[in-house]
Design a protein around this motif. Structure first.
Motif, PDB file in Angstrom:
ATOM      1  N   LYS A  40     -41.852  14.440 -18.558  1.00 57.93           N
ATOM      2  CA  LYS A  40     -40.598  15.074 -18.159  1.00 57.93           C
ATOM      3  C   LYS A  40     -39.562  15.035 -19.286  1.00 57.93           C
ATOM      4  CE  LYS A  40     -41.268  13.941 -13.261  1.00 57.93           C
ATOM      5  NZ  LYS A  40     -41.419  15.348 -12.824  1.00 57.93           N
ATOM      6  N   LYS A  41     -38.534  15.822 -19.161  1.00 60.84           N
ATOM      7  CA  LYS A  41     -37.412  15.791 -20.091  1.00 60.84           C
ATOM      8  C   LYS A  41     -36.632  14.500 -19.855  1.00 60.84           C
ATOM      9  CE  LYS A  41     -36.837  20.836 -20.073  1.00 60.84           C
ATOM     10  NZ  LYS A  41     -35.917  21.964 -19.724  1.00 60.84           N
ATOM     11  N   LEU A  42     -36.225  13.869 -20.934  1.00 65.54           N
ATOM     12  CA  LEU A  42     -35.561  12.578 -20.824  1.00 65.54           C
ATOM     13  C   LEU A  42     -34.047  12.712 -20.963  1.00 65.54           C
ATOM     14  CD1 LEU A  42     -37.942  10.351 -23.001  1.00 65.54           C
ATOM     15  CD2 LEU A  42     -38.015  10.761 -20.533  1.00 65.54           C
ATOM     16  N   PHE A  43     -33.331  12.041 -20.066  1.00 65.37           N
ATOM     17  CA  PHE A  43     -31.869  12.033 -20.078  1.00 65.37           C
ATOM     18  C   PHE A  43     -31.379  10.594 -19.926  1.00 65.37           C
ATOM     19  CE2 PHE A  43     -33.006  16.247 -18.668  1.00 65.37           C
ATOM     20  CZ  PHE A  43     -32.088  17.075 -19.295  1.00 65.37           C
ATOM     21  N   PHE A  44     -30.523  10.178 -20.851  1.00 65.66           N
ATOM     22  CA  PHE A  44     -29.914   8.841 -20.765  1.00 65.66           C
ATOM     23  C   PHE A  44     -28.521   8.983 -20.164  1.00 65.66           C
ATOM     24  CE2 PHE A  44     -27.304   5.599 -23.273  1.00 65.66           C
ATOM     25  CZ  PHE A  44     -27.487   4.604 -22.321  1.00 65.66           C
ATOM     26  N   ALA A  45     -28.255   8.191 -19.107  1.00 63.40           N
ATOM     27  CA  ALA A  45     -26.955   8.226 -18.435  1.00 63.40           C
ATOM     28  C   ALA A  45     -26.204   6.931 -18.746  1.00 63.40           C
ATOM     29  CB  ALA A  45     -27.148   8.386 -16.936  1.00 63.40           C
ATOM     30  N   PRO A  46     -25.290   6.951 -19.701  1.00 60.07           N
ATOM     31  CA  PRO A  46     -24.536   5.746 -20.043  1.00 60.07           C
ATOM     32  C   PRO A  46     -23.377   5.520 -19.066  1.00 60.07           C
ATOM     33  CG  PRO A  46     -23.815   7.548 -21.432  1.00 60.07           C
ATOM     34  CD  PRO A  46     -24.919   8.098 -20.556  1.00 60.07           C
ATOM     35  N   GLY A  47     -22.722   4.380 -19.205  1.00 57.67           N
ATOM     36  CA  GLY A  47     -21.503   4.144 -18.432  1.00 57.67           C
ATOM     37  C   GLY A  47     -21.563   2.966 -17.478  1.00 57.67           C
ATOM     38  N   ARG A  48     -22.723   2.335 -17.346  1.00 56.70           N
ATOM     39  CA  ARG A  48     -22.784   1.183 -16.433  1.00 56.70           C
ATOM     40  C   ARG A  48     -22.016  -0.015 -16.997  1.00 56.70           C
ATOM     41  NH1 ARG A  48     -28.230  -0.767 -14.105  1.00 56.70           N
ATOM     42  NH2 ARG A  48     -26.819  -1.514 -12.481  1.00 56.70           N
ATOM     43  N   TYR A  49     -21.959  -0.134 -18.314  1.00 54.73           N
ATOM     44  CA  TYR A  49     -21.224  -1.233 -18.929  1.00 54.73           C
ATOM     45  C   TYR A  49     -19.959  -0.703 -19.579  1.00 54.73           C
ATOM     46  CZ  TYR A  49     -19.991  -5.191 -21.898  1.00 54.73           C
ATOM     47  OH  TYR A  49     -19.315  -6.229 -22.501  1.00 54.73           O
ATOM     48  N   ALA A  50     -18.821  -1.200 -19.122  1.00 55.10           N
ATOM     49  CA  ALA A  50     -17.542  -0.761 -19.670  1.00 55.10           C
ATOM     50  C   ALA A  50     -16.779  -1.919 -20.291  1.00 55.10           C
ATOM     51  CB  ALA A  50     -16.700  -0.121 -18.560  1.00 55.10           C
ATOM     52  N   GLY A  51     -17.460  -3.035 -20.519  1.00 55.68           N
ATOM     53  CA  GLY A  51     -16.805  -4.211 -21.082  1.00 55.68           C
ATOM     54  C   GLY A  51     -16.688  -4.155 -22.591  1.00 55.68           C
ATOM     55  N   ASN A  52     -16.165  -5.223 -23.166  1.00 48.35           N
ATOM     56  CA  ASN A  52     -16.002  -5.318 -24.612  1.00 48.35           C
ATOM     57  C   ASN A  52     -17.342  -5.609 -25.290  1.00 48.35           C
ATOM     58  OD1 ASN A  52     -13.159  -5.001 -24.474  1.00 48.35           O
ATOM     59  ND2 ASN A  52     -12.926  -7.169 -23.973  1.00 48.35           N
ATOM     60  N   VAL A  53     -17.438  -5.245 -26.552  1.00 49.83           N
ATOM     61  CA  VAL A  53     -18.673  -5.520 -27.293  1.00 49.83           C
ATOM     62  C   VAL A  53     -18.771  -6.988 -27.675  1.00 49.83           C
ATOM     63  CG1 VAL A  53     -18.901  -3.176 -28.167  1.00 49.83           C
ATOM     64  CG2 VAL A  53     -17.606  -4.859 -29.503  1.00 49.83           C
ATOM     65  N   TYR A  54     -17.634  -7.706 -27.623  1.00 50.18           N
ATOM     66  CA  TYR A  54     -17.621  -9.137 -27.869  1.00 50.18           C
ATOM     67  C   TYR A  54     -17.190  -9.879 -26.615  1.00 50.18           C
ATOM     68  CZ  TYR A  54     -17.840  -8.223 -32.926  1.00 50.18           C
ATOM     69  OH  TYR A  54     -18.218  -7.822 -34.172  1.00 50.18           O
ATOM     70  N   GLY A  55     -17.649 -11.119 -26.484  1.00 52.30           N
ATOM     71  CA  GLY A  55     -17.251 -11.941 -25.358  1.00 52.30           C
ATOM     72  C   GLY A  55     -15.847 -12.484 -25.544  1.00 52.30           C
ATOM     73  N   GLN A  56     -15.312 -12.997 -24.459  1.00 43.67           N
ATOM     74  CA  GLN A  56     -13.958 -13.545 -24.458  1.00 43.67           C
ATOM     75  C   GLN A  56     -13.863 -14.758 -25.386  1.00 43.67           C
ATOM     76  OE1 GLN A  56     -10.805 -15.198 -21.044  1.00 43.67           O
ATOM     77  NE2 GLN A  56     -12.781 -14.380 -20.469  1.00 43.67           N
ATOM     78  N   GLY A  57     -12.946 -14.685 -26.340  1.00 50.77           N
ATOM     79  CA  GLY A  57     -12.726 -15.819 -27.236  1.00 50.77           C
ATOM     80  C   GLY A  57     -13.661 -15.900 -28.423  1.00 50.77           C
ATOM     81  N   TRP A  58     -14.463 -14.864 -28.691  1.00 52.73           N
ATOM     82  CA  TRP A  58     -15.353 -14.900 -29.846  1.00 52.73           C
ATOM     83  C   TRP A  58     -14.543 -14.778 -31.140  1.00 52.73           C
ATOM     84  CZ3 TRP A  58     -20.385 -11.605 -28.907  1.00 52.73           C
ATOM     85  CH2 TRP A  58     -21.087 -12.148 -27.821  1.00 52.73           C
TER      86      TRP A  58
END
Length: 441
Positions: A134-152
């Motif tokens: 089948k044709k492949l489709f990626f649906a982003p958007g489940r993660y809306a957090g920061n790329v770094y953790g708190q206090g890194w």
């Protein structure tokens, strides 16, 4: 009227009394001797530390020193991430969610760190996507957090221990740069054109430094060592993820905006146990952070490490002696605060959950043999300390299991914060204490 107790019952009573007395005597002697060892140690008494030693089989605490105080745990946090996985996941990691609609296959990420990870051979998702007609489709958007953790720490952005957090990581979210016949190459062709020599870079050693804001990788004018290889976090984005997936699958993949339906199916990748072991032995920060997203996938639409931590604390860890401050999965943040007593209780719960000490010990670093404890104890083929380390500048901790010569399995947490002497001296003194307990009891 007196009741005559049969002779064999009297013998049993006497035996039980003697065993109880012996057990109490050993515990009291151990408590006294460990206390004296710690009191007389100049290495341990020039900084803040907490120590708790317990016998899980007798359900008793043997020794405590500031075990109810809070300490920065560093990578000891991974024990909490490990326990959360034991409670939340099945025997395999959910790696991809998808639906099939007509001639299309739409998929969503779960945060699975084992998808296309260098040190792992989990290829089930790759095979699933590659073999689909089948044709492949990626649906982003489940993660809306920061790329770094708190206090890194922001200035660790170039270190391979601080890769960015994403919903669909590719190749650990790292790019490898290595010397091949006198020229530098990246293992991800997408970034090859971003490598450039910078004549202003001078200093000791040869290193590649990424720009703080772009995927531009600069290296000094000097020749790279023949065996040079460096892993560097690349700056992630949905478009880069898509490009890397296309390059890997050798197929066209399109983006689509679609919220994941509740009935989306799941593709599982690697065995959970193998992923946990890979997190614990080398203390892999990337796996630990991504696993929090995988946990969130199990109970909600959004992938959120913060939500996963809150869920685990509320559902499984309400009875910890001290309420911890838990902010990330890896322990990279100095905002985490845990007590040795918390650690000991958690290790009891892990022991009970797995219910197989040989299996459990094989998943942990072993003193003098493997993982982050390989060089912390004398080299041996018969380790007796199985524990997780936690290291920051001026901080060093060990929490885990100690097997004595008499076959007792003890649980301990030793947390050292705010010392100024070389970390090697702290490690050596801890190894001396653990060796003393192992030999004497």
């Amino acid at each position: 009227m007196s009741v005559k107790i049969p002779g064999y019952m009297q013998s049993v009573f006497v035996l039980l009394t003697l065993l109880l007395f012996e057990s109490c005597s050993v515990r009291q002697q151990m408590e006294k001797n460990v206390g004296r060892f710690i009191k007389d140690s100049p290495v341990l008494n020039d900084h803040v530390f907490g120590f708790s030693l317990a016998d899980p089989d007798q359900n008793e605490v043997i020794y405590q020193k500031d075990a109810d105080k809070y300490f920065i745990p560093a990578s000891n946090v991974k024990l909490y991430t490990f326990y959360a996985g034991l409670k939340i996941l099945s025997d395999s990691i959910p790696s991809l969610r998808y639906i099939e609609q007509g001639d299309s296959l739409i998929f969503w990420g779960t945060g699975d760190p084992s998808f296309l990870k260098r040190r792992m051979q989990g290829d089930k998702v790759l095979s699933f996507l590659s073999s689909s007609s089948k044709k492949l489709f990626f649906a982003p958007g489940r993660y809306a957090g920061n790329v770094y953790g708190q206090g890194w720490a922001w200035d660790d952005y170039n270190e391979d221990t601080q890769a960015e957090i994403t919903e669909l990581p590719v190749m650990d979210n790292l790019v490898a740069v290595q010397n091949k016949q006198g020229k530098l190459y990246t293992d991800l062709p997408y970034f090859q054109g971003a490598l450039s020599r910078d004549s202003t870079m001078k200093g000791k050693g040869f290193t590649v430094i990424r720009s703080t804001k772009t995927n531009e990788f600069n290296y000094p004018p000097a020749a790279a060592p023949n065996d040079f290889m460096q892993l560097i976090p690349y700056q992630t984005s949905t478009l880069i993820t898509l490009k890397l997936l296309r390059d890997t699958l050798h197929r066209d993949i399109e983006l689509i905006s679609r919220r994941m339906p509740v009935n989306a199916k799941t593709v599982y990748n690697m065995k959970s146990e193998d992923v946990f072991r890979e997190m614990l032995l080398p203390s892999d920060n990337f796996i630990a952070e991504q696993l929090l997203l995988v946990y969130a996938n199990q109970f909600q639409q959004e992938l959120s490490g913060t939500d996963a931590i809150r869920y685990v604390l509320d559902k499984y860890l309400k009875n910890l002696p001290q309420k911890p401050r838990w902010v990330d999965g890896s322990g990279l943040s100095r905002m985490n605060l845990f007590s040795p007593a918390d650690m000991v209780m958690l290790l009891k719960m892990i022991d009970k959950e797995i219910n197989n000490r040989e299996k459990l010990f094989n998943m942990l670093p072993a003193g003098g043999q493997r993982g982050t404890l390989k060089n912390a104890y004398p080299k041996t083929d018969h380790p007796y300390v199985f524990a997780k380390t936690g290291t920051f500048s001026n901080n060093y901790n060990q929490s885990g299991y100690l097997v004595t010569k008499k076959g007792r399995t003890l649980i301990f947490s030793f947390m050292n914060n705010n010392f100024m002497r070389p970390i090697a001296e702290i490690k050596a003194e801890m190894a001396r204490l653990m060796g003393y307990i192992h030999e004497k009891y």
